[in-house]
Design an enzyme around this catalytic site. Structure first.
Site, PDB file in Angstrom:
ATOM      1  N   GLY A   1       1.051  -0.923   0.173  1.00  0.00           N
ATOM      2  CA  GLY A   1      -0.137  -0.327  -0.402  1.00  0.00           C
ATOM      3  C   GLY A   1       0.959   1.355  -0.382  1.00  0.00           C
ATOM      4  O   GLY A   1       0.432   2.155   0.491  1.00  0.00           O
ATOM      5  N   GLY A   2       2.036   1.198  -0.280  1.00  0.00           N
ATOM      6  CA  GLY A   2       2.874   2.214  -0.894  1.00  0.00           C
ATOM      7  C   GLY A   2       3.191   3.037   1.075  1.00  0.00           C
ATOM      8  O   GLY A   2       3.502   4.454   0.554  1.00  0.00           O
TER       9      GLY A   2
ATOM     10  N   ASP B   1       6.257  -5.094 -14.512  1.00  0.00           N
ATOM     11  CA  ASP B   1       5.973  -3.975 -13.024  1.00  0.00           C
ATOM     12  C   ASP B   1       7.751  -2.897 -13.281  1.00  0.00           C
ATOM     13  O   ASP B   1       8.638  -3.019 -13.370  1.00  0.00           O
ATOM     14  CB  ASP B   1       6.808  -4.688 -11.103  1.00  0.00           C
ATOM     15  CG  ASP B   1       6.480  -3.677 -10.145  1.00  0.00           C
ATOM     16  OD1 ASP B   1       6.325  -2.889 -10.275  1.00  0.00           O
ATOM     17  OD2 ASP B   1       6.122  -4.873  -9.474  1.00  0.00           O
TER      18      ASP B   1
ATOM     19  N   HIS C   1       2.220  -4.993 -11.203  1.00  0.00           N
ATOM     20  CA  HIS C   1       2.669  -5.379  -9.742  1.00  0.00           C
ATOM     21  C   HIS C   1       0.928  -5.644  -9.163  1.00  0.00           C
ATOM     22  O   HIS C   1       0.648  -5.359  -8.662  1.00  0.00           O
ATOM     23  CB  HIS C   1       2.765  -3.403  -9.836  1.00  0.00           C
ATOM     24  CG  HIS C   1       3.420  -3.640  -7.972  1.00  0.00           C
ATOM     25  ND1 HIS C   1       4.354  -3.810  -7.640  1.00  0.00           N
ATOM     26  CD2 HIS C   1       2.697  -3.061  -7.170  1.00  0.00           C
ATOM     27  CE1 HIS C   1       4.807  -3.661  -5.857  1.00  0.00           C
ATOM     28  NE2 HIS C   1       3.567  -2.883  -6.105  1.00  0.00           N
TER      29      HIS C   1
ATOM     30  N   SER D   1       5.156  -5.881  -1.867  1.00  0.00           N
ATOM     31  CA  SER D   1       5.536  -4.369  -2.211  1.00  0.00           C
ATOM     32  C   SER D   1       5.672  -3.255  -0.538  1.00  0.00           C
ATOM     33  O   SER D   1       7.123  -3.528  -0.781  1.00  0.00           O
ATOM     34  CB  SER D   1       4.271  -3.377  -2.774  1.00  0.00           C
ATOM     35  OG  SER D   1       3.966  -2.119  -3.090  1.00  0.00           O
ATOM     36  N   ALA D   2       5.396  -2.776  -0.605  1.00  0.00           N
ATOM     37  CA  ALA D   2       5.659  -1.775   0.837  1.00  0.00           C
ATOM     38  C   ALA D   2       6.239  -2.685   1.932  1.00  0.00           C
ATOM     39  O   ALA D   2       6.971  -3.059   2.653  1.00  0.00           O
ATOM     40  CB  ALA D   2       4.814  -0.540   1.541  1.00  0.00           C
TER      41      ALA D   2
END
Length: 333
Positions: A94-95, A277, A307, A171-172
């Site tokens: 979620g960045g 990605d 991604h 991701s994050a």
């Protein structure tokens, strides 16, 4: 941020609109849209394939975790078979600024992973930026490990083999798993009886001050355009630092000295990505850096895809779980 390249003119995506957020004068953001959430299901009727339950980690920080226990383990435990399961500590994506361990997309992914990998999954709710900039998420992630290793909760004590622990994130969350691994490698005794065997970095979120070929090629990517990438870092990194900070760019300065400790401990690092990605070049750089340092690395970069495809496509997720199961079994022998 000083020293960082801005998104090139060819970038046409408004990052605030794309991320459904608006900035506030006090440095916080208003999240205009949250994906659906799923509550934990203690399974009172005995029909769920996965039993889930939430536990508070730190009430002052509003952090908690969700345990995913496959029902098969409960059935086996009630018979003569009491084999305990590996533990996967999971950090969502979620960045650093969006989503939750309760987000349905994350809940379903962890539920399916617990079943397919025959493992207990613990998904961690950490504080989000910009209200809580890095290293807050890292601190929460480490605190979760301390909770796990010291709890008397029977869902873990009765079903988990603490000597078979993996840190995983998407991701994050992959970035978090890496940073937590670096920290934990220098203090393994503090986490006893947990014994980390490896890090699983699923489409991990890394960056840098200069542009890579994949970022420029996929500047207006439908899943994670460059402007949204930049804004996520701007909101999550400590105030005043640029994207060549180690939190963002793990290869800066040749990489952390803690990688030598990971090598010494014999941990494996798995990096899974795809060439659709924008982050893939950074992921490849990480793999190459770790290999130079002598860390045991396994990498899988699929052609096409995008991604986080495995969180949205069940067929792709099944393929990933087969790959992860083989990776884990190879390490555990």
């Amino acid at each position: 941020m000083s020293g960082d390249q801005t998104a090139p003119p060819s970038c046409t995506v408004n990052p605030f609109e794309f991320l459904h957020i608006t900035p506030n004068h006090d440095g916080t953001i208003t999240r205009l849209y949250e994906l659906p959430t799923t509550p934990a299901a203690p399974d009172h009727n005995g029909s769920s394939p996965v039993i889930t339950k939430d536990f508070i980690i730190n009430p002052n920080h509003n952090t908690w975790l969700r345990i995913f226990l496959p029902r098969q383990a409960l059935d086996n435990n009630s018979s003569s078979n009491t084999t305990k399961l590996p533990l996967i500590v999971y950090y969502h994506g979620g960045g650093f600024i969006l989503l939750s361990a309760a987000s349905t997309i994350n809940h379903e992914f962890c539920s399916n992973m617990a079943i397919q990998l025959a493992a207990v999954v613990v998904s961690v709710e950490y504080r989000l930026a910009p209200e809580h900039r890095l290293p807050a998420a890292y601190d929460d992630a480490v605190e979760a490990l301390h909770w796990i290793k010291s709890t008397h909760e029977k869902m873990l004590l009765d079903f988990v083999d603490y000597s078979k622990c993996f840190l995983m994130g998407f991701s994050a969350g992959g970035n978090i798993a890496y940073e937590v691994g670096l920290r934990a490698s220098t203090a393994v005794d503090d986490f006893h009886p947990l014994k980390i065997k490896g890090l699983i970095l699923h489409h991990p979120y890394f960056g840098g001050s200069t542009r890579t070929g994949s970022e420029l090629k996929l500047v207006n990517d439908q899943i994670f355009p460059l402007s949204a990438n930049d804004l996520s870092w701007e909101l999550s990194l400590p105030v005043g630092v640029n994207r060549n900070h180690a939190y963002c760019n793990p290869t800066v300065g040749g990489g952390s000295n803690h990688c030598d400790k990971i090598k010494e401990l014999g941990w494996w690092v798995l990096v899974a990505g795809c060439d659709g990605d924008p982050l893939i070049d950074r992921q490849v750089e990480l793999v190459e850096m770790l290999k130079k340092k002598g860390v045991q690395v396994e990498a899988q970069f699929n052609e096409g895809d995008n991604h986080g495809v495995e969180l949205m496509d069940a067929t792709k997720a099944d393929s990933l779980f087969v790959f992860l199961k083989n990776f884990i079994e190879k390490i555990l022998g």
